[in-house]
Motif scaffolding. Structure first.
Motif, mmCIF file in Angstrom:
data_model
loop_
_atom_site.group_PDB
_atom_site.id
_atom_site.type_symbol
_atom_site.label_atom_id
_atom_site.label_comp_id
_atom_site.label_asym_id
_atom_site.label_seq_id
_atom_site.Cartn_x
_atom_site.Cartn_y
_atom_site.Cartn_z
ATOM 1 N N TYR A 166 -8.256 -3.105 -4.823
ATOM 2 C CA TYR A 166 -9.480 -2.816 -4.078
ATOM 3 C C TYR A 166 -10.191 -4.095 -3.616
ATOM 4 N N ASP A 167 -10.122 -5.107 -4.452
ATOM 5 C CA ASP A 167 -10.994 -6.250 -4.154
ATOM 6 C C ASP A 167 -10.449 -7.492 -4.853
ATOM 7 N N ILE A 168 -10.653 -8.640 -4.236
ATOM 8 C CA ILE A 168 -10.336 -9.925 -4.856
ATOM 9 C C ILE A 168 -11.589 -10.790 -4.719
ATOM 10 N N GLY A 169 -11.918 -11.506 -5.751
ATOM 11 C CA GLY A 169 -13.129 -12.319 -5.620
ATOM 12 C C GLY A 169 -13.308 -13.331 -6.725
ATOM 13 N N GLN A 228 0.853 -1.197 0.000
ATOM 14 C CA GLN A 228 0.000 0.000 0.000
ATOM 15 C C GLN A 228 0.880 1.234 0.000
ATOM 16 N N HIS A 229 1.031 1.750 -1.179
ATOM 17 C CA HIS A 229 1.967 2.863 -1.363
ATOM 18 C C HIS A 229 1.453 3.746 -2.498
ATOM 19 N N PRO A 230 1.652 5.051 -2.409
ATOM 20 C CA PRO A 230 1.114 5.941 -3.457
ATOM 21 C C PRO A 230 1.627 5.605 -4.855
ATOM 22 N N ASN A 231 2.781 4.965 -4.951
ATOM 23 C CA ASN A 231 3.329 4.693 -6.272
ATOM 24 C C ASN A 231 3.195 3.227 -6.678
#
Lengths: 191, 639
Positions: free
Chosen positions: B97-100, B89-92
């Motif tokens: 968002y989601d895994i499914g 989790q880093h700006p670059n």
């Protein structure tokens, strides 16, 4: 599903407890309280007195008002106080200090009062919305739409204002959404 | 809806109803398919990227799905990529968002949809000399992009994850300058970070190792992959492999050309393994490539991982150094280079300082020069003024002398008021003029102005002392001091003055002064009206008697302005010097034996020193001798 109130204006009045916010409060809610009290069957010359007392009590009690959707909306709260004021009309609250201590606002509202509260609220909000938007309309649009809402038939309006029926209905289609938006906004603002 | 509206209340009801229907809560509770409106956005070797609307968040997202239903390993690998991306989790780094699983049970993951171009697109356009791109992406902007890639990798490495397939195609640059690193499909877990959930690491690693060893292929992209990756097999791959890739990306950002461009994949891999890399500045000599950056790039691309930067942070530090104008670790340093860099990073300050120093030096030179000139001028003026002063002094002394001589004349002429003025003038012009001061003292003393006289005599004595004459007391001073003690508001009479004068001043000295003192006292003593002449006669007789030591009887007649004094027949009268400053119209001294009549004994030093100059007629016996310095202007008659 409950309808959520953002109560922004209400919150503002609650937070800023000053002369200015009192004036704003009175300006906004006086007409509504007036109509509610009127429907209680109070003698015409006594209505103003009750309205004034109700406003003062409301103002005093406002900090206590907690917006809890389960317990009821702001308009019910106002109606409760109005009802209480009218039923206790023999008591005179000359000194404001007394108000705080002595008033016990009833926590529930009888169904008929709730009905009055709702009905008057509808009129109150609709009229306020109309006041807010009507100045942006042409005279004919304004006259025809308000006549329609008062229950006059399209034919009658057409004849009276020499407007084509078609125009009247187009006007209505144009104005109604504006009114709906404004009503929704006021609803959010005023609870 | 329109038909329901027929009154004010109905308007409210419609609004109320409408408000409920369109509320977010209502919308949320009515979602029945989360991702809709799928549109293919791109596809890779194994997966497709689909642009889709997320009805829950109300935004458009990127959905990654496998191309077709795949074997277990591929599915696992696909989900592994998703989990790894989720860890980062880093700006670059592109956010997950989601895994499914979809309705068909197919795995998918949802990422942020990055609106922008890949770095590959940007580089291609730069290579094609696209002018707009050159203005949009000048070197500093390209270095900014590179630093953001470094940030992403530094973060990933800190989470013990190596990307291992870093290349411009996997880097997206958005219109607003956001840079994100995508496609973590080949990422490896470095297995040394304790923060990471152990089970996750194990499960992820199990498949990756198995997958890679089983396939035995070379994974990565030739041209960007490190030599150790290019060798394939079990060669250790870690963050330093990413550093190699970063080096090759920097290479391309610098000279807009590939570091390694073989004709085909095999040739490129060979070049990678040999480690022959042409310096960016030689690859594209037309571009102005900073030496510092070139050094960083070449250090990152060393064949041996040990010789490369050992962490991305080191690269970032070096680039920051370059950007702030300091030496980079990759550079050879020299004093002048450092000086140049100092100048470069503080250009404005250096220029201002240099300008200031110049102004100060110039100003000082001008100032020193003007000081010199000023000094010369001052010296000249000093000499000039000294001359003027000397001249002035000389003139003053001359003037003083002339006033002094005037004062002396007036003194001898018994005009003591005028004499005082003249002596004072002489003193003003030459304060050290002793004789003038003494002249003043005498003139004042005659007029019985003893206090003034005493002040002057003190100064006169001080002046004398300055001339190293050791004089502390003086007969005149003592005399006047005693007289001052006697003085009242009345003029002192001759009887009061005489004894004091005689006491202090020797008999034969200062006769001019003494006779003036006597004459002034006699003339100015207050007289009884009607007895004036008689009283003056008594005084004169008394004075002469004192001087001659026997009684002298003289007769005085006439008015004050024409005194006739008859001293004839006084056989004992021998000395008349004491009355030499009296004015007589006739002085009769025949039949007397006067011996002393001149107040000066020797040759007169001043023309006005003669005695009895105020006597108009003198009557003497025939045999009487008249002194040559007395009665010079007097008409002498003999009996």
């Amino acid at each position: 599903m409950k309808y959520y109130t953002r109560q922004t204006l209400l919150q503002k009045i609650k937070d800023v407890y000053s002369e200015d916010s009192w004036n704003e409060f009175v300006e906004i809610y006086r007409p509504y309280i007036y109509h509610v009290i009127k429907t209680f069957g109070v003698k015409a010359h006594e209505i103003e007195d009750h309205v004034q007392t109700t406003l003062i009590v409301c103002w005093q009690k406002l900090p206590e008002f907690q917006y809890e959707p389960d317990k009821g909306r702001f308009r019910y709260w106002l109606s409760r106080i109005a009802k209480y004021t009218v039923s206790n009309h023999s008591r005179k609250y000359r000194r404001r200090a007394e108000l705080d201590q002595e008033i016990e606002i009833p926590t529930s509202l009888s169904p008929e009062i709730e009905e009055i509260s709702d009905r008057e609220w509808k009129m109150f909000i609709s009229k306020m919305a109309w006041d807010n938007i009507k100045d942006d309309l042409t005279e004919n649009s304004r006259l025809s739409f308000s006549a329609l809402m008062e229950g006059e038939s399209v034919e009658s309006i057409s004849e009276r204002l020499s407007m084509p029926k078609n125009t009247i209905s187009v006007n209505k289609k144009r104005i109604a959404p504006k009114m709906i938006k404004e009503i929704q906004r006021l609803q959010r603002e005023l609870g | 809806m329109n038909d329901d509206i027929e009154s004010w209340e109905s308007l409210y009801d419609v609004a109320d109803e409408d408000g409920r229907e369109n509320s977010l809560l209502n919308t949320l509770s009515n979602i029945d398919k989360r991702y809709t409106n799928a549109q293919l956005a791109g596809s890779g070797a194994m997966k497709k990227i689909i642009r889709t609307t997320d009805n829950v968040s109300g935004r458009i997202v990127a959905k990654a799905v496998l191309k077709s239903s795949q074997d277990e390993q591929t599915v696992e690998s696909f989900l592994r990529e998703a989990r790894i991306t989720a860890m980062l989790q880093h700006p670059n780094i592109v956010p997950l968002y989601d895994i499914g699983l979809d309705e068909q049970g197919q795995p998918f993951f949802i990422m942020k949809l990055i609106q922008g171009r890949t770095l590959r697109d940007i580089l291609e356009e730069l290579k094609n000399d696209n002018e707009k791109d050159f203005t949009d992406y000048p070197l500093p902007v390209r270095i900014d992009i590179f630093l953001k890639i470094c940030d992403a990798l530094a973060y990933a490495h800190s989470r013990a994850i190596a990307h291992l397939d870093l290349k411009p195609d996997n880097i997206t640059v958005s219109t607003y300058g956001d840079v994100v690193v995508c496609d973590w499909g080949l990422a490896a877990i470095l297995g040394r970070n304790e923060e990471i959930d152990q089970t996750l690491t194990e499960s992820l690693d199990y498949y990756s190792k198995r997958y890679y060893t089983l396939s035995g292929e070379i994974k990565g992209t030739p041209g960007y992959m490190s030599p150790e990756q290019a060798k394939g097999g079990n060669e250790a791959k870690d963050e330093r492999s990413d550093i190699y890739a970063l080096g090759s990306i920097l290479y391309e950002l610098l000279c807009l050309d590939h570091a390694l461009d073989g004709e085909n994949v095999k040739e490129t891999i060979d070049l990678t393994l040999k480690g022959h890399i042409l310096a960016p500045s030689r690859k594209n000599p037309g571009l102005n490539i900073p030496a510092s950056l070139e050094a960083i790039c070449l250090k990152a691309m060393k064949l041996d991982p040990k010789e490369r930067y050992q962490s991305v942070d080191d690269i970032i530090t070096d680039i920051d150094s370059y950007r702030h104008g300091y030496m980079t670790a990759a550079e050879e340093s020299s004093f002048f280079r450092q000086l140049y860099l100092l100048y470069k990073r503080n250009k404005q300050i250096c220029l201002s300082a240099m300008a200031l120093v110049f102004v100060i030096v110039l100003g000082s030179l001008i100032f020193i020069d003007s000081l010199k000139k000023e000094k010369e001028r001052t010296n000249e003026a000093l000499i000039k003024s000294q001359k003027l002063l000397d001249l002035n002094e000389k003139m003053s002394i001359e003037t003083s002398k002339s006033y002094f001589s005037e004062g002396r004349s007036e003194y001898y002429l018994f005009n003591n008021s005028k004499a005082v003025d003249a002596f004072k003038a002489a003193i003003i012009h030459n304060p050290k003029f002793y004789q003038a001061r003494m002249g003043l003292v005498k003139s004042l003393g005659v007029q019985q102005r003893y206090s003034e006289a005493l002040k002057q005599i003190d100064i006169a004595l001080t002046v004398k002392n300055l001339r190293r004459h050791n004089v502390h007391s003086d007969p005149i001073k003592d005399c006047f001091a005693e007289l001052e003690a006697l003085k009242s508001d009345k003029v002192l009479t001759i009887q009061e003055v005489y004894p004091v004068v005689v006491k202090h001043i020797e008999t034969d000295k200062l006769y001019t002064l003494k006779s003036q003192i006597y004459a002034w006292a006699i003339i100015n003593t207050e007289r009884t009206p009607g007895k004036k002449i008689f009283e003056v006669q008594q005084d004169l007789n008394w004075l002469l008697s004192q001087e001659n030591k026997l009684e002298i009887k003289g007769k005085l007649r006439g008015g004050l302005n024409s005194l006739k004094y008859d001293l004839s027949g006084n056989s004992g009268l021998r000395d008349i010097r004491c009355i030499s400053y009296m004015s007589f119209s006739i002085l009769d001294v025949h039949d007397s034996k006067i011996e002393e009549m001149s107040t000066i004994s020797g040759f007169p030093s001043h023309k006005n020193m003669d005695s009895f100059k105020f006597t108009k007629n003198l009557i003497v016996s025939k045999e009487q001798h008249v002194h040559e310095n007395a009665f010079i202007k007097t008409k002498v008659s003999y009996k």
